[in-house]
Design an enzyme around this catalytic site. Structure first.
Site, PDB file in Angstrom:
ATOM      1  N   ASN A   1     -10.095   0.761   1.138  1.00 45.94           N
ATOM      2  CA  ASN A   1      -8.641   0.788   1.009  1.00 45.94           C
ATOM      3  C   ASN A   1      -8.284   0.377  -0.429  1.00 45.94           C
ATOM      4  OD1 ASN A   1      -5.903   0.162   1.033  1.00 45.94           O
ATOM      5  ND2 ASN A   1      -5.952  -0.777   3.062  1.00 45.94           N
TER       6      ASN A   1
ATOM      7  N   CYS B   1       0.819  -1.212   0.000  1.00 48.02           N
ATOM      8  CA  CYS B   1       0.000   0.000   0.000  1.00 48.02           C
ATOM      9  C   CYS B   1       0.855   1.265   0.000  1.00 48.02           C
ATOM     10  CB  CYS B   1      -0.925   0.020   1.209  1.00 48.02           C
ATOM     11  SG  CYS B   1      -2.060  -1.342   1.222  1.00 48.02           S
TER      12      CYS B   1
ATOM     13  N   HIS C   1      -2.847   7.311   3.908  1.00 49.62           N
ATOM     14  CA  HIS C   1      -3.341   6.101   3.241  1.00 49.62           C
ATOM     15  C   HIS C   1      -4.692   5.743   3.862  1.00 49.62           C
ATOM     16  CE1 HIS C   1      -3.790   2.155   1.721  1.00 49.62           C
ATOM     17  NE2 HIS C   1      -3.404   1.533   2.818  1.00 49.62           N
TER      18      HIS C   1
END
Ligand code: ACO
Length: 325
Positions: free
Chosen positions: A282, A113, A252
């Site tokens: 996400n 990520c 994030h």
């Protein structure tokens, strides 16, 4: 010309929505549980046949248009992704071809990520070193293809999308600090076992669901909070600013409780945190550039603002970047 600036942003989210109520019909969960534990209400899912390069291309076109850049001006295309179209060629080459960016070389960067911030850091370094003038940095993910929609501990979190920025050499300040970190010791807490050289794709590996993401959510949560908090403080210090100078925090988009922990660590008021987690979940490497583009286009982030990005992902990898827009 010793600065590096983001001169344009773009994003793409698929139209198809997968809501918490849809997930209630697929696994034993509830809208109340997902909302309370994560802040997510829905996520987007790419249509069959649409891959990461397609969404990355759409986001790139918008970033190029916003920055007034012709594809021929690009020197490099760097794509952060854990869901490339293929193991080979790179998504960077596919986007280069779609854009007809004939003067650019391209490659993918796998940092979970954290892929977008890692890619931004590399682009920043290439321009600083004088080897490139304009770089397209993309984060694009089709996470729905590596989700086990029978595993309620992962499938409720993730969605598909893409974001892109054009980085350019500049006389005006842009990136003020960029700090990256990694610790491979805990890699098994978040990984995709199959499809690589360790467990190649086979009938057996597919039956074992080895090509789906596996995660120990509780441990990842704990380490993510600690790591992102530390990275933000490091990036703020290296940028020579104080936390209160940050106009907008764009973390994030993993879990609203993680975002809130970082905001509180920086002692920032609620309105300085940007989140679109409720709509997209996400989206891994796409998360920060997708949020950044939305912040720019909605007027929440304006030219001259100081932004702080912070990320955490599989590896583990994490980091933070301070940028003057
Ligand atoms: N619906 C209902 N109940 C659930 C669900 C679900 N979807 N998932 C788990 N539960 C249950 C568990 O089975 C457990 O039940 P038990 O107490 O009877 O054993 C209970 O809920 C609590 O489970 P926890 O895992 O402790 O729940 P937690 O509050 O930690 O929330 C979550 C789980 C949302 C996954 C959280 O740990 C998290 O967000 N972790 C970080 C994940 C993350 O951000 N990963 C990505 C970072 S890196 C990257 O972006 C790839």
């Amino acid at each position: 010309m010793n600065h590096v600036r983001i001169i344009g942003t773009g994003s793409k989210a698929p139209d198809k929505v997968l809501s918490n109520h849809d997930l209630e019909k697929m696994v034993e969960t509830s809208d109340e549980w997902i909302t309370a534990r994560t802040g997510i209400k829905e996520r987007r899912i790419a249509e069959d046949g649409i891959a990461s390069s397609d969404m990355g291309y759409d986001a790139s076109l918008k970033a190029l248009e916003a920055s007034g850049t012709d594809p021929s001006e690009l020197d490099v295309i760097i794509v952060g992704t854990v869901t490339p179209d293929y193991m080979m060629p790179s998504t960077g080459c596919l986007i280069q071809s779609k854009l007809k960016a004939k003067n650019a070389y391209g490659f993918d960067l796998a940092a979970g990520c954290s892929g977008f911030l890692y890619a931004l850091h590399v682009g920043y370094g290439l321009i600083k070193a004088g080897t490139a003038k304009k770089i397209l940095v993309v984060g694009t993910e089709t996470l729905s293809r590596i989700m086990d929609y029978e595993d309620r501990s992962t499938c409720i979190l993730f969605g598909d999308g893409a974001g892109a920025v054009v980085l350019s050499e500049s006389e005006e300040p842009g990136i003020m600090s960029s700090c990256l970190n990694a610790d491979g010791d805990d890699w098994e807490l978040l990984y995709i076992p199959g499809g690589g050289s360790k467990i190649p794709a086979s009938k057996e590996s597919i039956e074992n669901k080895d090509h789906y993401m596996k995660m120990n959510g509780r441990d990842v949560f704990r380490i993510a909070v600690k790591s992102m908090e530390a990275a933000t403080m490091q990036a703020v210090e290296e940028a020579g600013i104080k936390p209160e100078d940050i106009d907008l925090l764009i973390p994030h988009q993993a879990n609203f409780r993680i975002l809130e922990a970082v905001r509180k660590r920086l002692n920032l008021p609620e309105d300085r945190l940007f989140s679109n987690l409720d709509k997209y979940g996400n989206t891994s490497a796409a998360s920060v550039p997708l949020a950044l583009d939305e912040a720019v286009r909605s007027g929440r982030a304006k030219k001259g603002d100081i932004l702080l990005f912070t990320v955490f992902g599989g590896g583990f990898t994490w980091g933070a970047t301070v940028v003057r827009l």
